[in-house]
Scaffold this motif. Structure first.
Motif, PDB file in Angstrom:
ATOM      1  N   ARG A 262       0.857  -1.188   0.000  1.00  0.00           N
ATOM      2  CA  ARG A 262       0.000   0.000   0.000  1.00  0.00           C
ATOM      3  C   ARG A 262       0.896   1.242   0.000  1.00  0.00           C
ATOM      4  NH1 ARG A 262      -2.790  -0.115   5.234  1.00  0.00           N
ATOM      5  NH2 ARG A 262      -0.740  -0.866   5.835  1.00  0.00           N
ATOM      6  N   VAL A 263       0.652   2.160  -0.929  1.00  0.00           N
ATOM      7  CA  VAL A 263       1.488   3.349  -1.082  1.00  0.00           C
ATOM      8  C   VAL A 263       0.651   4.595  -0.861  1.00  0.00           C
ATOM      9  CG1 VAL A 263       3.006   4.634  -2.644  1.00  0.00           C
ATOM     10  CG2 VAL A 263       2.919   2.126  -2.775  1.00  0.00           C
ATOM     11  N   ALA A 264       1.146   5.486   0.001  1.00  0.00           N
ATOM     12  CA  ALA A 264       0.502   6.782   0.229  1.00  0.00           C
ATOM     13  C   ALA A 264       1.428   7.873  -0.289  1.00  0.00           C
ATOM     14  CB  ALA A 264       0.219   6.985   1.713  1.00  0.00           C
TER      15      ALA A 264
ATOM     16  N   VAL B 290       1.380  12.876 -10.471  1.00  0.00           N
ATOM     17  CA  VAL B 290       1.864  11.960 -11.510  1.00  0.00           C
ATOM     18  C   VAL B 290       2.169  10.589 -10.907  1.00  0.00           C
ATOM     19  CG1 VAL B 290       3.739  11.506 -13.146  1.00  0.00           C
ATOM     20  CG2 VAL B 290       2.701  13.781 -13.032  1.00  0.00           C
ATOM     21  N   VAL B 291       2.818  10.579  -9.751  1.00  0.00           N
ATOM     22  CA  VAL B 291       3.111   9.305  -9.077  1.00  0.00           C
ATOM     23  C   VAL B 291       1.799   8.582  -8.770  1.00  0.00           C
ATOM     24  CG1 VAL B 291       4.096   8.236  -7.008  1.00  0.00           C
ATOM     25  CG2 VAL B 291       5.308  10.121  -8.126  1.00  0.00           C
ATOM     26  N   ALA B 292       0.833   9.315  -8.232  1.00  0.00           N
ATOM     27  CA  ALA B 292      -0.466   8.715  -7.899  1.00  0.00           C
ATOM     28  C   ALA B 292      -1.171   8.176  -9.141  1.00  0.00           C
ATOM     29  CB  ALA B 292      -1.343   9.739  -7.182  1.00  0.00           C
ATOM     30  N   GLN B 293      -1.115   8.914 -10.243  1.00  0.00           N
ATOM     31  CA  GLN B 293      -1.765   8.464 -11.477  1.00  0.00           C
ATOM     32  C   GLN B 293      -1.147   7.161 -11.977  1.00  0.00           C
ATOM     33  OE1 GLN B 293      -1.177  12.075 -13.708  1.00  0.00           O
ATOM     34  NE2 GLN B 293      -3.248  12.821 -13.295  1.00  0.00           N
ATOM     35  N   HIS B 294       0.163   7.052 -11.901  1.00  0.00           N
ATOM     36  CA  HIS B 294       0.818   5.815 -12.332  1.00  0.00           C
ATOM     37  C   HIS B 294       0.407   4.648 -11.441  1.00  0.00           C
ATOM     38  CE1 HIS B 294       3.407   7.034 -15.650  1.00  0.00           C
ATOM     39  NE2 HIS B 294       3.541   8.195 -15.018  1.00  0.00           N
ATOM     40  N   LEU B 295       0.365   4.881 -10.145  1.00  0.00           N
ATOM     41  CA  LEU B 295      -0.073   3.823  -9.236  1.00  0.00           C
ATOM     42  C   LEU B 295      -1.527   3.443  -9.516  1.00  0.00           C
ATOM     43  CD1 LEU B 295       1.629   5.105  -5.987  1.00  0.00           C
ATOM     44  CD2 LEU B 295       2.017   2.867  -7.035  1.00  0.00           C
ATOM     45  N   ASP B 296      -2.358   4.426  -9.798  1.00  0.00           N
ATOM     46  CA  ASP B 296      -3.767   4.161 -10.087  1.00  0.00           C
ATOM     47  C   ASP B 296      -3.931   3.325 -11.352  1.00  0.00           C
ATOM     48  OD1 ASP B 296      -6.637   4.641  -9.553  1.00  0.00           O
ATOM     49  OD2 ASP B 296      -6.552   5.794 -11.416  1.00  0.00           O
TER      50      ASP B 296
ATOM     51  N   LEU C 273      -2.126   2.271  -4.817  1.00  0.00           N
ATOM     52  CA  LEU C 273      -2.316   3.582  -4.211  1.00  0.00           C
ATOM     53  C   LEU C 273      -3.307   3.433  -3.071  1.00  0.00           C
ATOM     54  CD1 LEU C 273      -1.694   6.621  -4.323  1.00  0.00           C
ATOM     55  CD2 LEU C 273      -3.651   6.853  -5.883  1.00  0.00           C
ATOM     56  N   ALA C 274      -2.945   3.963  -1.887  1.00  0.00           N
ATOM     57  CA  ALA C 274      -3.792   3.793  -0.714  1.00  0.00           C
ATOM     58  C   ALA C 274      -4.370   5.108  -0.194  1.00  0.00           C
ATOM     59  CB  ALA C 274      -2.994   3.119   0.408  1.00  0.00           C
ATOM     60  N   ALA C 275      -3.632   6.212  -0.351  1.00  0.00           N
ATOM     61  CA  ALA C 275      -4.086   7.512   0.150  1.00  0.00           C
ATOM     62  C   ALA C 275      -3.179   8.595  -0.408  1.00  0.00           C
ATOM     63  CB  ALA C 275      -4.061   7.547   1.675  1.00  0.00           C
ATOM     64  N   VAL C 276      -3.684   9.830  -0.381  1.00  0.00           N
ATOM     65  CA  VAL C 276      -2.883  10.997  -0.725  1.00  0.00           C
ATOM     66  C   VAL C 276      -3.153  12.063   0.327  1.00  0.00           C
ATOM     67  CG1 VAL C 276      -2.937  10.502  -3.210  1.00  0.00           C
ATOM     68  CG2 VAL C 276      -4.622  12.080  -2.229  1.00  0.00           C
TER      69      VAL C 276
ATOM     70  N   PRO D 294     -10.357   5.652  -6.751  1.00  0.00           N
ATOM     71  CA  PRO D 294     -10.171   6.798  -5.860  1.00  0.00           C
ATOM     72  C   PRO D 294      -9.775   6.345  -4.454  1.00  0.00           C
ATOM     73  CG  PRO D 294     -12.242   6.971  -7.048  1.00  0.00           C
ATOM     74  CD  PRO D 294     -11.698   5.599  -7.313  1.00  0.00           C
ATOM     75  N   VAL D 295      -8.926   7.156  -3.816  1.00  0.00           N
ATOM     76  CA  VAL D 295      -8.458   6.857  -2.462  1.00  0.00           C
ATOM     77  C   VAL D 295      -8.734   8.055  -1.564  1.00  0.00           C
ATOM     78  CG1 VAL D 295      -6.661   5.262  -3.277  1.00  0.00           C
ATOM     79  CG2 VAL D 295      -6.104   7.686  -2.939  1.00  0.00           C
ATOM     80  N   PRO D 296      -8.682   7.864  -0.249  1.00  0.00           N
ATOM     81  CA  PRO D 296      -8.942   8.982   0.652  1.00  0.00           C
ATOM     82  C   PRO D 296      -7.833  10.041   0.600  1.00  0.00           C
ATOM     83  CG  PRO D 296      -8.610   6.921   1.888  1.00  0.00           C
ATOM     84  CD  PRO D 296      -8.497   6.595   0.443  1.00  0.00           C
ATOM     85  N   VAL D 297      -8.249  11.286   0.866  1.00  0.00           N
ATOM     86  CA  VAL D 297      -7.311  12.393   1.055  1.00  0.00           C
ATOM     87  C   VAL D 297      -7.231  12.606   2.561  1.00  0.00           C
ATOM     88  CG1 VAL D 297      -6.811  14.817   0.560  1.00  0.00           C
ATOM     89  CG2 VAL D 297      -8.002  13.408  -1.148  1.00  0.00           C
ATOM     90  N   VAL D 298      -6.054  12.372   3.126  1.00  0.00           N
ATOM     91  CA  VAL D 298      -5.888  12.400   4.577  1.00  0.00           C
ATOM     92  C   VAL D 298      -4.819  13.419   4.969  1.00  0.00           C
ATOM     93  CG1 VAL D 298      -6.580   9.976   4.758  1.00  0.00           C
ATOM     94  CG2 VAL D 298      -4.162  10.552   4.609  1.00  0.00           C
TER      95      VAL D 298
END
Length: 151
Positions: A4-6, A16-22, A30-33, A51-55
């Motif tokens: 799991r990557v946040a 960009v990192v999140a989009q690649h993980l998605d 992708l676990a959270a941003v 979609p992941v939670p924004v924390v």
């Protein structure tokens, strides 16, 4: 089971990192941003397949095995300290900020956390920045692209 990557910071790099993980990276999910503008980040999540939670920065570790810091250097500690205290792996893009936060290395050792510092296209640039803190007045840096063959 996927790691799991946040992502700490949802700006130009973090997004960009999140989009690649998605889109899918084997063995990772992708676990959270986290983001300064939570509403904007939540709206951006609508375009994600998963979609992941924004924390908050300090809670990224709760969602992840790996935390990737993509935020301004000034908030490195806000991301890294709780993650390392709970034994997480953190990938630090604001490498120079570690100089002002070397106690995080000791925290990682004590808690079983790990800090990874990636190198970019300009190998050694962070080392030059770090060395400059010690009073270096000049640097000659030579980089070469292409074959290492003597031909």
């Amino acid at each position: 089971m996927a790691q799991r990557v946040a992502i700490g910071g949802f700006g130009a790099i973090g997004r960009v990192v999140a989009q690649h993980l998605d889109r899918g990276i084997e063995g990772m999910a992708l676990a959270a941003v986290s983001a300064r503008d939570v509403a904007r980040a939540q709206a951006a999540m609508a375009d994600f397949a998963h979609p992941v939670p924004v924390v908050p920065l300090a809670r990224l570790w709760e969602q992840a095995d790996i935390v990737v810091e993509c935020a301004p250097a000034a908030v490195l500690r806000d991301i890294a300290e709780p993650a390392l205290a709970h034994g997480r792996l953190i990938i630090v893009l604001s490498c120079g900020a570690l100089l002002d936060n070397l106690d995080l290395v000791d925290l990682a050792r004590r808690s079983g956390g790990r800090i990874l510092v990636p190198t970019g296209a300009l190998l050694g640039l962070d080392a030059v920045v770090a060395a400059a803190e010690g009073g270096i007045t000049g640097v000659n840096m030579i980089t070469r692209m292409g074959s290492t063959s003597p031909d």
